[in-house]
Every structure is written in C-alpha cells, then in structure tokens.
Scaffold this motif. Structure first.
Motif, PDB file in Angstrom:
ATOM      1  N   GLU A 117      37.941  42.763  24.055  1.00  0.00           N
ATOM      2  CA  GLU A 117      39.310  42.395  24.386  1.00  0.00           C
ATOM      3  C   GLU A 117      40.037  43.603  24.954  1.00  0.00           C
ATOM      4  O   GLU A 117      39.977  44.683  24.389  1.00  0.00           O
ATOM      5  CB  GLU A 117      40.038  41.888  23.134  1.00  0.00           C
ATOM      6  CG  GLU A 117      39.529  40.538  22.660  1.00  0.00           C
ATOM      7  CD  GLU A 117      39.729  39.431  23.677  1.00  0.00           C
ATOM      8  OE1 GLU A 117      40.801  39.365  24.305  1.00  0.00           O
ATOM      9  OE2 GLU A 117      38.805  38.637  23.855  1.00  0.00           O
ATOM     10  N   SER A 118      40.672  43.417  26.065  1.00  0.00           N
ATOM     11  CA  SER A 118      41.465  44.494  26.643  1.00  0.00           C
ATOM     12  C   SER A 118      42.843  43.949  26.987  1.00  0.00           C
ATOM     13  O   SER A 118      43.045  42.751  27.129  1.00  0.00           O
ATOM     14  CB  SER A 118      40.802  45.068  27.892  1.00  0.00           C
ATOM     15  OG  SER A 118      40.866  44.160  28.960  1.00  0.00           O
ATOM     16  N   LEU A 119      43.778  44.863  27.115  1.00  0.00           N
ATOM     17  CA  LEU A 119      45.119  44.487  27.527  1.00  0.00           C
ATOM     18  C   LEU A 119      45.198  44.364  29.039  1.00  0.00           C
ATOM     19  O   LEU A 119      45.829  43.456  29.570  1.00  0.00           O
ATOM     20  CB  LEU A 119      46.121  45.535  27.040  1.00  0.00           C
ATOM     21  CG  LEU A 119      46.183  45.738  25.524  1.00  0.00           C
ATOM     22  CD1 LEU A 119      47.116  46.897  25.188  1.00  0.00           C
ATOM     23  CD2 LEU A 119      46.649  44.462  24.844  1.00  0.00           C
ATOM     24  N   TRP A 120      44.553  45.309  29.745  1.00  0.00           N
ATOM     25  CA  TRP A 120      44.596  45.369  31.205  1.00  0.00           C
ATOM     26  C   TRP A 120      43.216  45.749  31.721  1.00  0.00           C
ATOM     27  O   TRP A 120      42.482  46.471  31.062  1.00  0.00           O
ATOM     28  CB  TRP A 120      45.582  46.438  31.680  1.00  0.00           C
ATOM     29  CG  TRP A 120      46.969  46.201  31.195  1.00  0.00           C
ATOM     30  CD1 TRP A 120      47.506  46.626  30.012  1.00  0.00           C
ATOM     31  CD2 TRP A 120      47.996  45.480  31.859  1.00  0.00           C
ATOM     32  NE1 TRP A 120      48.802  46.210  29.906  1.00  0.00           N
ATOM     33  CE2 TRP A 120      49.137  45.511  31.027  1.00  0.00           C
ATOM     34  CE3 TRP A 120      48.074  44.829  33.079  1.00  0.00           C
ATOM     35  CZ2 TRP A 120      50.332  44.907  31.378  1.00  0.00           C
ATOM     36  CZ3 TRP A 120      49.263  44.228  33.419  1.00  0.00           C
ATOM     37  CH2 TRP A 120      50.373  44.270  32.574  1.00  0.00           C
ATOM     38  N   THR A 121      42.903  45.296  32.928  1.00  0.00           N
ATOM     39  CA  THR A 121      41.678  45.695  33.606  1.00  0.00           C
ATOM     40  C   THR A 121      42.060  46.295  34.947  1.00  0.00           C
ATOM     41  O   THR A 121      42.859  45.724  35.686  1.00  0.00           O
ATOM     42  CB  THR A 121      40.743  44.488  33.820  1.00  0.00           C
ATOM     43  OG1 THR A 121      40.369  43.971  32.544  1.00  0.00           O
ATOM     44  CG2 THR A 121      39.495  44.878  34.585  1.00  0.00           C
ATOM     45  N   ILE A 122      41.465  47.451  35.247  1.00  0.00           N
ATOM     46  CA  ILE A 122      41.675  48.116  36.536  1.00  0.00           C
ATOM     47  C   ILE A 122      40.367  48.022  37.315  1.00  0.00           C
ATOM     48  O   ILE A 122      39.298  48.352  36.785  1.00  0.00           O
ATOM     49  CB  ILE A 122      42.049  49.597  36.346  1.00  0.00           C
ATOM     50  CG1 ILE A 122      43.316  49.713  35.498  1.00  0.00           C
ATOM     51  CG2 ILE A 122      42.217  50.290  37.708  1.00  0.00           C
ATOM     52  CD1 ILE A 122      43.631  51.136  35.074  1.00  0.00           C
ATOM     53  N   GLY A 123      40.450  47.571  38.557  1.00  0.00           N
ATOM     54  CA  GLY A 123      39.257  47.456  39.382  1.00  0.00           C
ATOM     55  C   GLY A 123      39.593  47.591  40.850  1.00  0.00           C
ATOM     56  O   GLY A 123      40.736  47.386  41.262  1.00  0.00           O
ATOM     57  N   ALA A 124      38.597  47.946  41.629  1.00  0.00           N
ATOM     58  CA  ALA A 124      38.743  48.048  43.081  1.00  0.00           C
ATOM     59  C   ALA A 124      37.782  47.061  43.728  1.00  0.00           C
ATOM     60  O   ALA A 124      36.707  46.786  43.194  1.00  0.00           O
ATOM     61  CB  ALA A 124      38.463  49.468  43.548  1.00  0.00           C
ATOM     62  N   PHE A 125      38.191  46.529  44.861  1.00  0.00           N
ATOM     63  CA  PHE A 125      37.421  45.494  45.532  1.00  0.00           C
ATOM     64  C   PHE A 125      37.354  45.764  47.027  1.00  0.00           C
ATOM     65  O   PHE A 125      38.358  46.140  47.627  1.00  0.00           O
ATOM     66  CB  PHE A 125      38.077  44.122  45.312  1.00  0.00           C
ATOM     67  CG  PHE A 125      38.285  43.802  43.865  1.00  0.00           C
ATOM     68  CD1 PHE A 125      37.307  43.147  43.147  1.00  0.00           C
ATOM     69  CD2 PHE A 125      39.455  44.177  43.215  1.00  0.00           C
ATOM     70  CE1 PHE A 125      37.488  42.861  41.812  1.00  0.00           C
ATOM     71  CE2 PHE A 125      39.650  43.896  41.879  1.00  0.00           C
ATOM     72  CZ  PHE A 125      38.660  43.246  41.170  1.00  0.00           C
ATOM     73  N   HIS A 126      36.178  45.540  47.600  1.00  0.00           N
ATOM     74  CA  HIS A 126      36.047  45.553  49.056  1.00  0.00           C
ATOM     75  C   HIS A 126      36.505  44.170  49.531  1.00  0.00           C
ATOM     76  O   HIS A 126      35.910  43.161  49.171  1.00  0.00           O
ATOM     77  CB  HIS A 126      34.600  45.804  49.481  1.00  0.00           C
ATOM     78  CG  HIS A 126      34.085  47.146  49.089  1.00  0.00           C
ATOM     79  ND1 HIS A 126      34.636  48.322  49.562  1.00  0.00           N
ATOM     80  CD2 HIS A 126      33.078  47.504  48.259  1.00  0.00           C
ATOM     81  CE1 HIS A 126      33.981  49.342  49.045  1.00  0.00           C
ATOM     82  NE2 HIS A 126      33.039  48.874  48.251  1.00  0.00           N
ATOM     83  N   ALA A 127      37.557  44.127  50.281  1.00  0.00           N
ATOM     84  CA  ALA A 127      38.111  42.866  50.772  1.00  0.00           C
ATOM     85  C   ALA A 127      37.703  42.690  52.232  1.00  0.00           C
ATOM     86  O   ALA A 127      38.465  42.977  53.142  1.00  0.00           O
ATOM     87  CB  ALA A 127      39.624  42.859  50.618  1.00  0.00           C
ATOM     88  N   GLU A 128      36.480  42.230  52.428  1.00  0.00           N
ATOM     89  CA  GLU A 128      35.950  42.064  53.782  1.00  0.00           C
ATOM     90  C   GLU A 128      36.427  40.778  54.442  1.00  0.00           C
ATOM     91  O   GLU A 128      36.532  40.707  55.654  1.00  0.00           O
ATOM     92  CB  GLU A 128      34.418  42.098  53.751  1.00  0.00           C
ATOM     93  CG  GLU A 128      33.848  43.424  53.268  1.00  0.00           C
ATOM     94  CD  GLU A 128      34.254  44.590  54.140  1.00  0.00           C
ATOM     95  OE1 GLU A 128      34.297  44.440  55.383  1.00  0.00           O
ATOM     96  OE2 GLU A 128      34.550  45.661  53.577  1.00  0.00           O
ATOM     97  N   ASP A 129      36.675  39.763  53.610  1.00  0.00           N
ATOM     98  CA  ASP A 129      37.104  38.468  54.138  1.00  0.00           C
ATOM     99  C   ASP A 129      37.851  37.722  53.034  1.00  0.00           C
ATOM    100  O   ASP A 129      37.966  38.208  51.907  1.00  0.00           O
ATOM    101  CB  ASP A 129      35.913  37.655  54.652  1.00  0.00           C
ATOM    102  CG  ASP A 129      34.826  37.480  53.602  1.00  0.00           C
ATOM    103  OD1 ASP A 129      35.138  37.458  52.383  1.00  0.00           O
ATOM    104  OD2 ASP A 129      33.651  37.362  53.986  1.00  0.00           O
ATOM    105  N   ASP A 130      38.353  36.534  53.352  1.00  0.00           N
ATOM    106  CA  ASP A 130      39.124  35.760  52.386  1.00  0.00           C
ATOM    107  C   ASP A 130      38.330  35.417  51.130  1.00  0.00           C
ATOM    108  O   ASP A 130      38.888  35.334  50.041  1.00  0.00           O
ATOM    109  CB  ASP A 130      39.662  34.480  53.027  1.00  0.00           C
ATOM    110  CG  ASP A 130      40.839  34.737  53.947  1.00  0.00           C
ATOM    111  OD1 ASP A 130      41.438  35.831  53.876  1.00  0.00           O
ATOM    112  OD2 ASP A 130      41.164  33.839  54.747  1.00  0.00           O
TER     113      ASP A 130
END
Length: 125
Positions: A34-47
């Motif tokens: 269980e976490s309060l928040w999640t931090i992540g990065a994403f490659h947004a190549e398309d929709d």
C-alpha cells in the motif's frame, strides 16, 4: 544502501511515515503493498501510451502531471480540452475529476498519482 532507479522501468512509491521505495511496475499496478502516492515516468509515443480512450479519476487526492518532453493535451470530462502542455509544464488534476490525456507530440511524462480511490471508465467515442 544507495541506488539509482530508472523511472521508465520502475515506480517510486511514497508510503506512510515518509518512506520512499522503488517497486516493480507490475507489482505496483497489481496492488502489491500500500502506498499513498506513486511516481513514474512514461514514454508517450502515441495515444495508446497514455490510455487516451479511458477516463480516470482519483477520489482521494490530486494527481500531478509533468511533461518532460513533447506536447500532451489534458481533457476534463465536464469541460473538454483544458490544457496543452509542453516540456517543463505541469498540470494538477483536482480530486474526483474525470480526466484523460492525448499525445500531440511524442515525448515523456512524469506523473505523481494517489493510489487510493483511483477509478477508470472507458471513454465513449
């Protein structure tokens, strides 16, 4: 003791008591721990990369979206297109607001997302 993490491959979960830990994305998405928040990065190549066909809301807190590179459009269900973000810009989604993203220009996105109370609903074309 000291480690570096690739946010494109792992999540950082912020937990009660000020604890931050790196977790496998699959485990985090499956709800392991269980976490309060999640931090992540994403490659947004398309929709598809930003699930533009799905409305999302977080009833228990704000979500912070930070565009690292590219251009992304932010839609809020009740208002339509509310922002086009470019590199270095951010957007704070208020709790309980249905929202979705679309890619205007491929690039990278950082998100800080509350875990509790997250809901998804298929967007109708």
């Amino acid at each position: 003791m000291f480690e570096n993490y690739d946010l494109f491959k792992t999540f950082i979960q912020l937990r009660t008591g000020g604890v931050a830990e790196s977790v496998n994305r699959r485990e985090a998405l499956a709800g392991a721990g269980e976490s309060l928040w999640t931090i992540g990065a994403f490659h947004a190549e398309d929709d598809h990369a930003v699930h533009s066909d799905v409305w999302e809301r977080h009833t228990q807190g704000h979500e912070v979206l930070v565009v690292l590179s590219s251009a992304l459009r932010v839609y809020v269900r009740e208002e339509g297109l509310v922002a086009t973000l470019t590199a270095g810009q951010s957007f704070i989604v208020p709790p309980g607001r249905w929202h979705r993203l679309a890619v205007e220009e491929p690039g990278d996105l950082l998100s800080i997302t509350p875990r509790a109370g997250t809901e998804h609903e298929k967007a109708v074309a």
